[in-house]
Design an enzyme around this catalytic site. Structure first.
Site, PDB file in Angstrom:
ATOM      1  N   GLY A   1       0.820  -1.209   0.000  1.00 28.11           N
ATOM      2  CA  GLY A   1       0.000   0.000   0.000  1.00 28.11           C
ATOM      3  C   GLY A   1       0.850   1.251   0.000  1.00 28.11           C
ATOM      4  O   GLY A   1       0.578   2.210   0.724  1.00 28.11           O
TER       5      GLY A   1
ATOM      6  N   SER B   1       1.575   3.538  -2.436  1.00 25.14           N
ATOM      7  CA  SER B   1       1.412   4.593  -3.442  1.00 25.14           C
ATOM      8  C   SER B   1       0.801   5.872  -2.883  1.00 25.14           C
ATOM      9  O   SER B   1       0.819   6.907  -3.557  1.00 25.14           O
ATOM     10  CB  SER B   1       0.556   4.089  -4.607  1.00 25.14           C
ATOM     11  N   ARG B   2       0.269   5.822  -1.674  1.00 19.46           N
ATOM     12  CA  ARG B   2      -0.367   7.019  -1.126  1.00 19.46           C
ATOM     13  C   ARG B   2      -0.406   6.949   0.394  1.00 19.46           C
ATOM     14  O   ARG B   2      -0.134   5.910   0.990  1.00 19.46           O
ATOM     15  CB  ARG B   2      -1.792   7.189  -1.686  1.00 19.46           C
TER      16      ARG B   2
ATOM     17  N   VAL C   1      -2.619  -7.420  -2.751  1.00 16.93           N
ATOM     18  CA  VAL C   1      -2.138  -8.314  -1.693  1.00 16.93           C
ATOM     19  C   VAL C   1      -3.130  -9.421  -1.375  1.00 16.93           C
ATOM     20  O   VAL C   1      -2.764 -10.417  -0.738  1.00 16.93           O
ATOM     21  CB  VAL C   1      -1.784  -7.541  -0.407  1.00 16.93           C
TER      22      VAL C   1
ATOM     23  N   ASN D   1       1.108  -2.588   5.237  1.00 15.99           N
ATOM     24  CA  ASN D   1       0.326  -1.370   5.407  1.00 15.99           C
ATOM     25  C   ASN D   1      -0.948  -1.342   4.566  1.00 15.99           C
ATOM     26  O   ASN D   1      -1.875  -0.595   4.877  1.00 15.99           O
ATOM     27  CB  ASN D   1       1.203  -0.156   5.045  1.00 15.99           C
TER      28      ASN D   1
ATOM     29  N   SER E   1      -5.536  -0.361  13.670  1.00 10.83           N
ATOM     30  CA  SER E   1      -6.232   0.905  13.840  1.00 10.83           C
ATOM     31  C   SER E   1      -6.663   0.992  15.296  1.00 10.83           C
ATOM     32  O   SER E   1      -6.819  -0.041  15.969  1.00 10.83           O
ATOM     33  CB  SER E   1      -7.471   0.953  12.941  1.00 10.83           C
TER      34      SER E   1
ATOM     35  N   TYR F   1     -14.764  -3.164   9.396  1.00 11.56           N
ATOM     36  CA  TYR F   1     -13.396  -2.643   9.431  1.00 11.56           C
ATOM     37  C   TYR F   1     -12.754  -2.913  10.783  1.00 11.56           C
ATOM     38  O   TYR F   1     -11.602  -3.381  10.860  1.00 11.56           O
ATOM     39  CB  TYR F   1     -13.421  -1.140   9.147  1.00 11.56           C
TER      40      TYR F   1
ATOM     41  N   ALA G   1     -13.440  -5.236  12.868  1.00 13.97           N
ATOM     42  CA  ALA G   1     -13.189  -6.676  13.006  1.00 13.97           C
ATOM     43  C   ALA G   1     -11.891  -7.075  12.321  1.00 13.97           C
ATOM     44  O   ALA G   1     -11.101  -7.862  12.856  1.00 13.97           O
ATOM     45  CB  ALA G   1     -14.364  -7.464  12.431  1.00 13.97           C
ATOM     46  N   THR G   2     -11.651  -6.520  11.123  1.00 11.16           N
ATOM     47  CA  THR G   2     -10.400  -6.862  10.435  1.00 11.16           C
ATOM     48  C   THR G   2      -9.201  -6.346  11.196  1.00 11.16           C
ATOM     49  O   THR G   2      -8.177  -7.030  11.308  1.00 11.16           O
ATOM     50  CB  THR G   2     -10.363  -6.293   8.999  1.00 11.16           C
TER      51      THR G   2
END
Length: 232
Positions: free
Chosen positions: A8, A10-11, A55, A77, A129, A142, A144-145
């Site tokens: 991740g 590129s930004r 990924v 990331n 997070s 989100y 949960a992940t």
């Protein structure tokens, strides 16, 4: 000089990490899914090598790591988010969140493992997070992940430690990147005032945590909160 792989990249946080590690002289590769223009800009600015790779696709990840070769530091990331009531989350959206945010780590760690085991040394940094720590209303999928990322990181630290491989996790708070693009300024300001520092974070705040963990040889199994004291 270390070989650093950042997913991740590129930004946002990933791009800041690419810039930081490249500036300190490391050999940096970064994976990105589809934003070719952004990836090209980061590569040109930093001298890092961009590799287009989702990924969530194990075959694509293995091909990318064959291109990279030796790896010293892996920063997982890449991540996506989704907001909305859990009852409104489509099954395909739920699956995609887990495929990128959790299975992506599985693919990348396993792809880096041969290099780590050969040297009996390595560093893995995952990105969770603050919502993975405490949960967030209307971000159940989100959260949960990101909770899974924390559990996975702690388990891997125990599993891989005897092989000289450290695994740590960074849990960002409100970071001013594209993920906040749809949040109104008043809400962002209110959230800034709710933490101890009185501001929201930057991508480089998180990248600096990555750099610390990459160098902290006696730190493993930790979750480093980069949230300004929003969650303590």
């Amino acid at each position: 000089m270390s070989t650093v792989v950042i997913t991740g990249g590129s930004r946002g946080i990933g791009a800041a990490a690419v810039e930081l590690f490249a500036a300190q002289g490391d050999r940096v590769f970064f994976l990105y899914e589809k934003n070719h223009a952004a990836a090209s800009a980061v590569a040109q600015k930093t001298g890092a090598t961009a590799i287009c790779c989702d990924v969530a696709d194990g075959q694509a990840v293995r091909a990318a790591f064959r291109q990279i070769g030796d790896v010293d530091v892996l920063i997982c990331n890449a991540g996506i988010c989704h907001s909305g009531l859990m009852s409104m989350v489509e099954e395909s959206q739920w699956d995609r969140l887990f495929d990128v945010n959790v299975k992506g780590i599985y693919h990348c760690v396993n792809a880096a493992m041969p290099a780590f085991l050969e040297k009996q040394r390595g560093c893995v940094i995952t990105v969770s997070s603050m919502w993975g720590q405490v949960g967030a209303s209307c971000e159940a999928a989100y959260s949960a992940t990101k909770g899974a990322v924390i559990a996975l990181s702690k388990a891997l630290a125990k599993e891989l430690g005897p092989s000289g491989i450290r695994v740590n996790c960074v849990a960002p708070g409100v970071i001013l990147t594209d993920m906040c693009a749809n949040v109104d300024p008043e809400t962002l300001e209110n959230m800034a005032q709710e933490n101890c520092v009185g501001r929201n974070g930057t991508a480089m705040d998180v990248a600096n945590a990555f750099r610390y963990l990459a160098q902290a040889e006696f730190v493993t199994g930790e979750v480093i909160a980069v949230n300004g004291g929003y969650v303590i």
